[in-house]
Design a protein around this motif. Sequence first.
Motif, PDB file in Angstrom:
ATOM      1  N   GLN A 128       4.191  62.996  69.348  1.00 47.29           N
ATOM      2  CA  GLN A 128       3.104  63.936  68.795  1.00 47.29           C
ATOM      3  C   GLN A 128       3.451  64.811  67.968  1.00 47.29           C
ATOM      4  O   GLN A 128       3.402  65.748  66.784  1.00 47.29           O
ATOM      5  N   THR A 129       4.506  65.867  69.208  1.00 52.67           N
ATOM      6  CA  THR A 129       4.350  67.020  69.235  1.00 52.67           C
ATOM      7  C   THR A 129       5.666  67.037  68.072  1.00 52.67           C
ATOM      8  O   THR A 129       6.201  67.766  66.854  1.00 52.67           O
ATOM      9  N   GLU A 130       6.974  66.073  67.823  1.00 49.11           N
ATOM     10  CA  GLU A 130       8.024  66.012  66.630  1.00 49.11           C
ATOM     11  C   GLU A 130       6.936  65.449  64.990  1.00 49.11           C
ATOM     12  O   GLU A 130       7.733  66.406  64.079  1.00 49.11           O
ATOM     13  N   LEU A 131       6.080  64.799  65.552  1.00 48.23           N
ATOM     14  CA  LEU A 131       5.249  64.908  63.992  1.00 48.23           C
ATOM     15  C   LEU A 131       4.937  65.169  63.773  1.00 48.23           C
ATOM     16  O   LEU A 131       4.189  65.471  62.207  1.00 48.23           O
ATOM     17  N   ARG A 132       4.101  66.582  64.613  1.00 44.14           N
ATOM     18  CA  ARG A 132       3.036  67.489  64.168  1.00 44.14           C
ATOM     19  C   ARG A 132       2.179  67.093  63.933  1.00 44.14           C
ATOM     20  O   ARG A 132       1.703  67.836  63.163  1.00 44.14           O
ATOM     21  N   VAL A 133       1.324  66.135  64.855  1.00 46.40           N
ATOM     22  CA  VAL A 133       0.365  65.316  64.608  1.00 46.40           C
ATOM     23  C   VAL A 133      -0.795  65.790  66.002  1.00 46.40           C
ATOM     24  O   VAL A 133      -0.066  65.889  66.853  1.00 46.40           O
ATOM     25  N   LYS A 134      -2.365  65.160  66.273  1.00 48.99           N
ATOM     26  CA  LYS A 134      -2.741  65.545  67.704  1.00 48.99           C
ATOM     27  C   LYS A 134      -3.891  64.422  67.265  1.00 48.99           C
ATOM     28  O   LYS A 134      -4.869  64.673  66.833  1.00 48.99           O
ATOM     29  N   PRO A 135      -4.099  63.529  67.779  1.00 52.54           N
ATOM     30  CA  PRO A 135      -5.321  62.958  67.679  1.00 52.54           C
ATOM     31  C   PRO A 135      -6.826  62.977  68.334  1.00 52.54           C
ATOM     32  O   PRO A 135      -6.147  64.046  69.147  1.00 52.54           O
ATOM     33  N   LEU A 178       0.684  56.843  65.189  1.00 52.58           N
ATOM     34  CA  LEU A 178       0.100  58.617  65.322  1.00 52.58           C
ATOM     35  C   LEU A 178       0.940  58.672  64.123  1.00 52.58           C
ATOM     36  O   LEU A 178       0.899  59.222  62.721  1.00 52.58           O
ATOM     37  N   CYS A 179       2.019  58.204  63.064  1.00 53.08           N
ATOM     38  CA  CYS A 179       2.354  57.987  61.119  1.00 53.08           C
ATOM     39  C   CYS A 179       1.347  57.734  60.386  1.00 53.08           C
ATOM     40  O   CYS A 179       0.794  58.335  59.831  1.00 53.08           O
ATOM     41  N   HIS A 180       0.270  57.384  61.320  1.00 57.34           N
ATOM     42  CA  HIS A 180      -1.501  56.800  61.078  1.00 57.34           C
ATOM     43  C   HIS A 180      -1.555  57.790  60.103  1.00 57.34           C
ATOM     44  O   HIS A 180      -3.059  58.091  58.969  1.00 57.34           O
ATOM     45  N   LEU A 181      -1.802  58.893  61.340  1.00 55.38           N
ATOM     46  CA  LEU A 181      -2.135  60.396  61.066  1.00 55.38           C
ATOM     47  C   LEU A 181      -1.650  61.120  59.606  1.00 55.38           C
ATOM     48  O   LEU A 181      -3.078  62.019  59.227  1.00 55.38           O
TER      49      LEU A 181
END
Length: 217
Positions: A128-135, A178-181
């Motif tokens: 999530q850090t690498e993708l820069r997302v947070k569920p 996570l990519c679905h975010l």
Amino acid sequence: MKIEFENNIIEFNVQYGKRKKISLHIDSIGHITVKAPRDTSEEIIISAMEQHGKLILEKLQAIAKAQETPKTREYQDEGKFLYLGKEYFLHELIETGELDEEELKKNLKKFYFASCKKIVGERINRYQTELRVKPKTIEIVESRTKWGSCSSDKKITFNYRLAMAPVEVIDYVIIHELCHLLHMNHDRSFWRRVGSFMPDYKEKQEFLARHGQFMTL
């Protein structure tokens, strides 16, 4: 579209686009997609499918076999269960003592729930850090049909049975959700993003399709 091959009806979807060659993809539940150049005729597509008919049938039969009901589990000290991709005797995973089958099954499920929560919790932070997302939330659940899910309000769930899979397969499901975010649909952009973090993600899909029947209680 569909063809008949060796007395079997094979149905498939066709996606036309800017490409030079015809390609064929069969997903983990047996859906077939043919990707073809924009001006490709129906006759050429059917011919390509017929040329690969034997391999397609073999693939579909393998998927169907993987979805068959697994044999009954043996809830005793020498019964074997998967954990992180390897087989262990039941007594290596939980205390067995003088417990009956129902108690053993209940405790084993608790073990998998706790293990999945711990493993996902440890590994999801990196991605999530690498993708820069947070569920919004992360929950471990029981599901017969899904390894993971992501809702439109950014709530992600993971199937507790993932604790039975190798770590790299768990990583794939984490990356997938996570990519679905970023991309709620399974469109081209979504799969490009998944592939950028895990180029061999199709191998992980194949593992779940082939071995999912054994990852159960």
